[in-house]
Enzyme design. Structure first.
Site, PDB file in Angstrom:
ATOM      1  N   LEU A 187       6.369   0.358 -15.997  1.00 44.42           N
ATOM      2  CA  LEU A 187       7.876  -0.218 -16.769  1.00 44.42           C
ATOM      3  C   LEU A 187       8.155  -1.417 -16.846  1.00 44.42           C
ATOM      4  O   LEU A 187       7.906  -2.154 -16.092  1.00 44.42           O
ATOM      5  CB  LEU A 187       8.924   0.450 -15.831  1.00 44.42           C
ATOM      6  CG  LEU A 187       8.460   1.788 -15.402  1.00 44.42           C
ATOM      7  CD1 LEU A 187       9.055   1.956 -14.158  1.00 44.42           C
ATOM      8  CD2 LEU A 187       8.951   2.455 -16.977  1.00 44.42           C
ATOM      9  N   ASN A 218       7.794   3.511  -5.476  1.00 40.13           N
ATOM     10  CA  ASN A 218       5.936   4.086  -5.732  1.00 40.13           C
ATOM     11  C   ASN A 218       6.101   3.708  -5.045  1.00 40.13           C
ATOM     12  O   ASN A 218       5.810   3.645  -3.437  1.00 40.13           O
ATOM     13  CB  ASN A 218       6.086   2.886  -7.466  1.00 40.13           C
ATOM     14  CG  ASN A 218       4.373   2.898  -7.078  1.00 40.13           C
ATOM     15  OD1 ASN A 218       4.309   4.879  -7.932  1.00 40.13           O
ATOM     16  ND2 ASN A 218       3.536   2.851  -7.651  1.00 40.13           N
ATOM     17  N   HIS A 271       1.615   3.664  -4.282  1.00 42.36           N
ATOM     18  CA  HIS A 271       0.074   3.709  -4.859  1.00 42.36           C
ATOM     19  C   HIS A 271      -0.848   3.349  -3.953  1.00 42.36           C
ATOM     20  O   HIS A 271      -0.800   3.198  -2.488  1.00 42.36           O
ATOM     21  CB  HIS A 271       0.328   1.692  -4.878  1.00 42.36           C
ATOM     22  CG  HIS A 271      -0.822   0.702  -6.007  1.00 42.36           C
ATOM     23  ND1 HIS A 271      -1.207   1.507  -6.958  1.00 42.36           N
ATOM     24  CD2 HIS A 271      -1.462  -0.223  -5.333  1.00 42.36           C
ATOM     25  CE1 HIS A 271      -2.017   0.847  -7.320  1.00 42.36           C
ATOM     26  NE2 HIS A 271      -2.328  -0.079  -6.069  1.00 42.36           N
ATOM     27  N   SER A 297       0.750   2.916  -0.205  1.00 47.02           N
ATOM     28  CA  SER A 297       1.642   2.547   0.319  1.00 47.02           C
ATOM     29  C   SER A 297       2.388   2.533  -0.616  1.00 47.02           C
ATOM     30  O   SER A 297       2.417   2.738  -1.657  1.00 47.02           O
ATOM     31  CB  SER A 297       1.228   0.451  -0.647  1.00 47.02           C
ATOM     32  OG  SER A 297       0.562  -0.143   0.729  1.00 47.02           O
ATOM     33  N   ASP A 356       3.369  -3.286  -9.204  1.00 45.62           N
ATOM     34  CA  ASP A 356       2.777  -3.062  -7.579  1.00 45.62           C
ATOM     35  C   ASP A 356       3.307  -3.943  -7.194  1.00 45.62           C
ATOM     36  O   ASP A 356       2.439  -4.440  -5.779  1.00 45.62           O
ATOM     37  CB  ASP A 356       1.388  -3.088  -7.807  1.00 45.62           C
ATOM     38  CG  ASP A 356       1.375  -1.093  -8.896  1.00 45.62           C
ATOM     39  OD1 ASP A 356       1.133  -0.150  -8.612  1.00 45.62           O
ATOM     40  OD2 ASP A 356      -0.699  -1.496  -9.540  1.00 45.62           O
TER      41      ASP A 356
HETATM   42  N1  NHR Z   1       6.307  -0.723 -13.414  1.00 49.87           N
HETATM   43  C1  NHR Z   1       7.269  -1.848 -12.640  1.00 49.87           C
HETATM   44  N2  NHR Z   1       7.218  -2.591 -13.554  1.00 49.87           N
HETATM   45  N3  NHR Z   1       6.861  -2.259 -11.615  1.00 49.87           N
HETATM   46  C2  NHR Z   1       5.567  -1.490 -11.009  1.00 49.87           C
HETATM   47  O1  NHR Z   1       5.399  -1.841  -9.506  1.00 49.87           O
HETATM   48  C3  NHR Z   1       4.876  -0.287 -11.124  1.00 49.87           C
HETATM   49  C4  NHR Z   1       5.581  -0.039 -12.599  1.00 49.87           C
HETATM   50  C5  NHR Z   1       5.176   0.856 -13.293  1.00 49.87           C
HETATM   51  C6  NHR Z   1       4.531   1.747 -12.708  1.00 49.87           C
HETATM   52  C7  NHR Z   1       2.899   2.537 -11.124  1.00 49.87           C
HETATM   53  C8  NHR Z   1       1.566   1.555 -10.928  1.00 49.87           C
HETATM   54  C9  NHR Z   1       0.165   2.524 -10.169  1.00 49.87           C
HETATM   55  O2  NHR Z   1       1.341   3.196  -8.662  1.00 49.87           O
HETATM   56  C10 NHR Z   1       3.701   1.381 -11.007  1.00 49.87           C
HETATM   57  C11 NHR Z   1       4.385   1.140 -10.497  1.00 49.87           C
HETATM   58  C12 NHR Z   1       0.033   2.122 -13.974  1.00 49.87           C
HETATM   59  C13 NHR Z   1      -0.142   1.394 -14.410  1.00 49.87           C
HETATM   60  C14 NHR Z   1      -0.926   1.313 -15.672  1.00 49.87           C
HETATM   61  O3  NHR Z   1      -1.482  -0.322 -15.716  1.00 49.87           O
HETATM   62  C15 NHR Z   1      -0.544   0.709 -13.364  1.00 49.87           C
HETATM   63  C16 NHR Z   1       0.128   0.247 -12.139  1.00 49.87           C
HETATM   64  C17 NHR Z   1       0.683   1.894 -12.273  1.00 49.87           C
HETATM   65  C18 NHR Z   1       0.687   2.426 -13.388  1.00 49.87           C
HETATM   66  N4  NHR Z   1      -1.286   2.030 -17.354  1.00 49.87           N
HETATM   67  C19 NHR Z   1      -1.404   1.586 -17.929  1.00 49.87           C
HETATM   68  C20 NHR Z   1       0.124   1.158 -18.402  1.00 49.87           C
HETATM   69  O4  NHR Z   1      -1.055   0.739 -20.078  1.00 49.87           O
HETATM   70  C21 NHR Z   1      -1.316   2.733 -18.708  1.00 49.87           C
HETATM   71  C22 NHR Z   1      -2.955   3.797 -18.098  1.00 49.87           C
HETATM   72  C23 NHR Z   1      -2.826   5.280 -18.519  1.00 49.87           C
HETATM   73  O5  NHR Z   1      -1.743   5.359 -20.076  1.00 49.87           O
HETATM   74  O6  NHR Z   1      -3.805   6.035 -17.593  1.00 49.87           O
HETATM   75  O7  NHR Z   1       1.155   1.079 -18.727  1.00 49.87           O
HETATM   76  O8  NHR Z   1      -0.940   2.245  -9.995  1.00 49.87           O
HETATM   77  C1  GAR Z   2      -1.188   9.798  -6.097  1.00 49.67           C
HETATM   78  O1  GAR Z   2      -2.977   9.743  -5.433  1.00 49.67           O
HETATM   79  C2  GAR Z   2      -0.604   8.436  -6.696  1.00 49.67           C
HETATM   80  O2  GAR Z   2      -0.648   7.815  -4.986  1.00 49.67           O
HETATM   81  C3  GAR Z   2      -1.842   8.046  -7.909  1.00 49.67           C
HETATM   82  O3  GAR Z   2      -1.426   8.768  -8.695  1.00 49.67           O
HETATM   83  C4  GAR Z   2      -1.715  10.110  -8.011  1.00 49.67           C
HETATM   84  C5  GAR Z   2      -0.732  11.076  -8.724  1.00 49.67           C
HETATM   85  O4  GAR Z   2      -1.115  12.723  -7.955  1.00 49.67           O
HETATM   86  N1  GAR Z   2      -0.811   6.563  -8.317  1.00 49.67           N
HETATM   87  C6  GAR Z   2      -1.436   6.528  -8.769  1.00 49.67           C
HETATM   88  O5  GAR Z   2      -2.496   6.443  -9.088  1.00 49.67           O
HETATM   89  C7  GAR Z   2      -0.314   5.088  -9.698  1.00 49.67           C
HETATM   90  N2  GAR Z   2      -1.789   4.069 -10.551  1.00 49.67           N
HETATM   91  P1  GAR Z   2       0.550  13.302  -8.272  1.00 49.67           P
HETATM   92  O6  GAR Z   2       0.796  13.316  -9.640  1.00 49.67           O
HETATM   93  O7  GAR Z   2      -0.906  15.086  -7.076  1.00 49.67           O
HETATM   94  O8  GAR Z   2       1.506  13.278  -7.435  1.00 49.67           O
END
Ligand code: NHR
Ligand code: GAR
Length: 221
Positions: free
Chosen positions: A102, A116, A118, A145, A154
């Site tokens: 985001l 979130n 993670h 977390s 994150d």
């Molecule tokens: N956005 C912000 N600003 N801050 C955080 O802490 C966020 C966030 C958006 C999502 C979840 C996060 C996780 O729990 C989250 C935390 C996706 C990616 C990623 O690289 C990284 C971290 C998390 C979720 N996504 C790719 C992208 O280009 C797409 C990957 C895909 O579609 O499979 O956005 O880990």
């Molecule tokens: C969860 O394990 C969460 O921690 C992880 O995706 C799973 C979602 O499961 N999140 C990430 O990996 C974010 N990058 P769910 O759709 O069954 O809740």
């Protein structure tokens, strides 16, 4: 009839998902069972095949699909997402397996009320493929977390963590399953704190019952 103190106005929760949605379902059930002073008022996915959408609809929850592929850039997508989320007037926005980073367009619109979960012991293993990375590093423990979402991916203040052991024969799938069990315990607990007005994001970090939490969040010692 319950008094206003026993039954304060429920918080409005919007959940963002990309996939299975098992955390979302677990949270919705905690709300429906009155274990959280809140209601999941909408579930929004960025992917049409997010299985969680159908499950939420079965529970009578409003669902929306906002495809990131329809927008020119991340900011345009986030602006559209802000408008859809805002229409539900949420007190809290929960990311539960939401896989899109985001931008400040979204984060600043809902500053201090996005969380979130993670799957790592932050600050270790930000980003993707955390289970495999913990295995590759030869770690003896792993975990999950819950943190406030800020513009730093994150990197927002940790609220609560749970640890699991890593056993020698573990695969990433074994580890993911062990971590999931912990997710189902800690995410509802943190959301319950927030919905009871016990938990806030401040300039100093995450504050629970007036105490600023440390780098690894709440620790009962
Ligand atoms: N956005 C912000 N600003 N801050 C955080 O802490 C966020 C966030 C958006 C999502 C979840 C996060 C996780 O729990 C989250 C935390 C996706 C990616 C990623 O690289 C990284 C971290 C998390 C979720 N996504 C790719 C992208 O280009 C797409 C990957 C895909 O579609 O499979 O956005 O880990
Ligand atoms: C969860 O394990 C969460 O921690 C992880 O995706 C799973 C979602 O499961 N999140 C990430 O990996 C974010 N990058 P769910 O759709 O069954 O809740």
């Amino acid at each position: 009839m319950p008094s206003a103190i026993e039954n304060p106005i429920k918080k409005r929760i919007v959940v963002l998902i990309s996939g299975t949605g098992s955390n979302m379902l677990n949270i919705a059930e905690h709300c429906q069972d009155n274990k959280i002073n809140g209601d999941v008022v909408a579930v929004i996915a960025n992917r049409a095949d997010a299985a969680g959408l159908a499950k939420a609809a079965e529970l009578g929850i409003a669902t929306e699909f906002v495809p990131h592929t329809s927008f020119a850039d991340r900011e345009d997508y986030d602006q559209a997402l802000v408008e859809r989320v805002q229409s539900y007037q949420p007190d809290l926005i929960i990311l539960a397996g939401f896989m899109r980073v985001l931008t400040p367009v979204f984060v600043s619109a809902f500053a201090d009320r996005i969380m979130n979960i993670h799957p790592s012991l932050l600050p270790k293993y930000k980003g993707m493929h955390t289970h495999q990375r913990a295995l590759d590093a030869g770690d003896e423990e792993h975990g999950v977390s819950v943190h406030f979402v800020t513009e730093e991916l994150d990197g927002g203040p940790v609220i609560l963590q749970s640890r699991v052991p890593i056993f020698p024969e573990d695969t990433a799938e074994d580890l993911q399953e062990r971590v999931h069990e912990q997710e189902y315990r800690i995410y509802p607990l943190v959301i319950r704190w927030f919905c009871a007005d016990r938990l806030k994001l401040t300039e100093e970090g995450a504050v629970l019952d007036g105490a600023t939490l440390g780098e690894q969040g709440y620790a009962p010692e």
